[in-house]
Design a protein around this motif. Sequence first.
Motif, PDB file in Angstrom:
ATOM      1  N   GLU A  70       6.715  25.661   5.492  1.00  0.00           N
ATOM      2  CA  GLU A  70       5.536  26.372   5.987  1.00  0.00           C
ATOM      3  C   GLU A  70       4.787  25.586   7.057  1.00  0.00           C
ATOM      4  N   GLY A  71       5.257  24.382   7.382  1.00  0.00           N
ATOM      5  CA  GLY A  71       4.601  23.581   8.410  1.00  0.00           C
ATOM      6  C   GLY A  71       3.309  22.931   7.952  1.00  0.00           C
ATOM      7  N   ARG A  72       3.082  22.857   6.650  1.00  0.00           N
ATOM      8  CA  ARG A  72       1.855  22.257   6.120  1.00  0.00           C
ATOM      9  C   ARG A  72       2.019  20.777   5.804  1.00  0.00           C
ATOM     10  N   PHE A  73       3.237  20.285   5.805  1.00  0.00           N
ATOM     11  CA  PHE A  73       3.492  18.893   5.430  1.00  0.00           C
ATOM     12  C   PHE A  73       3.191  17.984   6.609  1.00  0.00           C
ATOM     13  N   LYS A  74       2.251  17.072   6.419  1.00  0.00           N
ATOM     14  CA  LYS A  74       1.864  16.141   7.469  1.00  0.00           C
ATOM     15  C   LYS A  74       2.292  14.735   7.067  1.00  0.00           C
ATOM     16  N   VAL A  75       2.846  14.002   8.021  1.00  0.00           N
ATOM     17  CA  VAL A  75       3.271  12.626   7.786  1.00  0.00           C
ATOM     18  C   VAL A  75       2.199  11.690   8.318  1.00  0.00           C
ATOM     19  N   ASP A  76       1.718  10.806   7.459  1.00  0.00           N
ATOM     20  CA  ASP A  76       0.727   9.809   7.846  1.00  0.00           C
ATOM     21  C   ASP A  76       1.473   8.496   8.085  1.00  0.00           C
ATOM     22  N   ALA A  77       1.779   8.207   9.358  1.00  0.00           N
ATOM     23  CA  ALA A  77       2.573   7.027   9.705  1.00  0.00           C
ATOM     24  C   ALA A  77       1.894   5.734   9.259  1.00  0.00           C
ATOM     25  N   ASN A  78       0.581   5.682   9.345  1.00  0.00           N
ATOM     26  CA  ASN A  78      -0.140   4.472   8.914  1.00  0.00           C
ATOM     27  C   ASN A  78       0.022   4.232   7.414  1.00  0.00           C
ATOM     28  N   ARG A  79      -0.054   5.293   6.647  1.00  0.00           N
ATOM     29  CA  ARG A  79       0.108   5.163   5.192  1.00  0.00           C
ATOM     30  C   ARG A  79       1.525   4.697   4.849  1.00  0.00           C
ATOM     31  N   ILE A  80       2.509   5.239   5.537  1.00  0.00           N
ATOM     32  CA  ILE A  80       3.899   4.837   5.303  1.00  0.00           C
ATOM     33  C   ILE A  80       4.096   3.370   5.676  1.00  0.00           C
ATOM     34  N   ALA A  81       3.570   2.972   6.826  1.00  0.00           N
ATOM     35  CA  ALA A  81       3.694   1.583   7.274  1.00  0.00           C
ATOM     36  C   ALA A  81       3.020   0.641   6.280  1.00  0.00           C
ATOM     37  N   ASP A  82       1.831   1.007   5.813  1.00  0.00           N
ATOM     38  CA  ASP A  82       1.135   0.167   4.831  1.00  0.00           C
ATOM     39  C   ASP A  82       1.949   0.042   3.543  1.00  0.00           C
ATOM     40  N   GLY A  83       2.545   1.134   3.117  1.00  0.00           N
ATOM     41  CA  GLY A  83       3.374   1.103   1.912  1.00  0.00           C
ATOM     42  C   GLY A  83       4.594   0.210   2.074  1.00  0.00           C
ATOM     43  N   LEU A  84       5.242   0.299   3.223  1.00  0.00           N
ATOM     44  CA  LEU A  84       6.406  -0.552   3.481  1.00  0.00           C
ATOM     45  C   LEU A  84       6.021  -2.027   3.516  1.00  0.00           C
ATOM     46  N   ILE A  85       4.903  -2.320   4.156  1.00  0.00           N
ATOM     47  CA  ILE A  85       4.443  -3.708   4.216  1.00  0.00           C
ATOM     48  C   ILE A  85       4.143  -4.224   2.811  1.00  0.00           C
ATOM     49  N   ASP A  86       3.496  -3.412   1.991  1.00  0.00           N
ATOM     50  CA  ASP A  86       3.216  -3.813   0.606  1.00  0.00           C
ATOM     51  C   ASP A  86       4.503  -4.078  -0.167  1.00  0.00           C
ATOM     52  N   GLU A  87       5.502  -3.223   0.013  1.00  0.00           N
ATOM     53  CA  GLU A  87       6.782  -3.408  -0.673  1.00  0.00           C
ATOM     54  C   GLU A  87       7.447  -4.715  -0.258  1.00  0.00           C
ATOM     55  N   PHE A  92       8.910 -10.442  -1.282  1.00  0.00           N
ATOM     56  CA  PHE A  92       8.809 -11.865  -0.958  1.00  0.00           C
ATOM     57  C   PHE A  92       8.115 -12.640  -2.065  1.00  0.00           C
ATOM     58  N   ASP A  93       7.045 -12.059  -2.611  1.00  0.00           N
ATOM     59  CA  ASP A  93       6.319 -12.733  -3.691  1.00  0.00           C
ATOM     60  C   ASP A  93       7.222 -12.950  -4.906  1.00  0.00           C
ATOM     61  N   SER A  94       8.041 -11.966  -5.221  1.00  0.00           N
ATOM     62  CA  SER A  94       8.925 -12.111  -6.384  1.00  0.00           C
ATOM     63  C   SER A  94      10.016 -13.138  -6.114  1.00  0.00           C
ATOM     64  N   LYS A  95      10.492 -13.246  -4.884  1.00  0.00           N
ATOM     65  CA  LYS A  95      11.514 -14.244  -4.555  1.00  0.00           C
ATOM     66  C   LYS A  95      10.918 -15.641  -4.546  1.00  0.00           C
ATOM     67  N   VAL A  96       9.697 -15.788  -4.038  1.00  0.00           N
ATOM     68  CA  VAL A  96       9.054 -17.097  -4.009  1.00  0.00           C
ATOM     69  C   VAL A  96       8.766 -17.552  -5.436  1.00  0.00           C
ATOM     70  N   GLY A  97       8.385 -16.648  -6.285  1.00  0.00           N
ATOM     71  CA  GLY A  97       8.097 -16.979  -7.679  1.00  0.00           C
ATOM     72  C   GLY A  97       9.330 -17.464  -8.425  1.00  0.00           C
TER      73      GLY A  97
END
Length: 99
Positions: A70-87, A92-97
Motif C-alpha cells: 500500500e506504500g505506507r511502509f517507510k524506511v528510517d535509514a538513521n534508525r537502521i544505521a544506529d541499530g547496525l552500529i549497536d550490533e 566487539f564488546d563480547s569478543k573483547v570480553g
Amino acid sequence: MKVESLGKPIGPPPTTEARLRPSSAPIANNGEQVQLSSLASTLQKAEAALAETPTVDRARVEEIKQAIREGRFKVDANRIADGLIDEVRQMFDSKVGRG
C-alpha cells in the motif's frame, strides 16, 4: 523460465541417537571417554542460542507486507544505521570480553 531440480531433495538433517536420547537417560560406562572438539562445543552453544531465538511473528510479517503493497511502509535509514552500529558494538564488546 523453468527451474529444474539438479540435486537431491533438501530435507531435515538426519537425527542421531544422541539427539533422540533424553538427557536423563542412563549412559553405559564401559571405561571409554569421549571428548568433544572445540567445534562441537561451539555447535552445542549455537544450538542452545537458536533454541532460545523467538519464532517469526507471522502476523507482523503480513502487516509489513501489506504496508509495503500500500506504500505506507517507510524506511528510517538513521534508525537502521544506529541499530547496525549497536550490533557491531555488542559484537566487539563480547569478543573483547572473551579475549
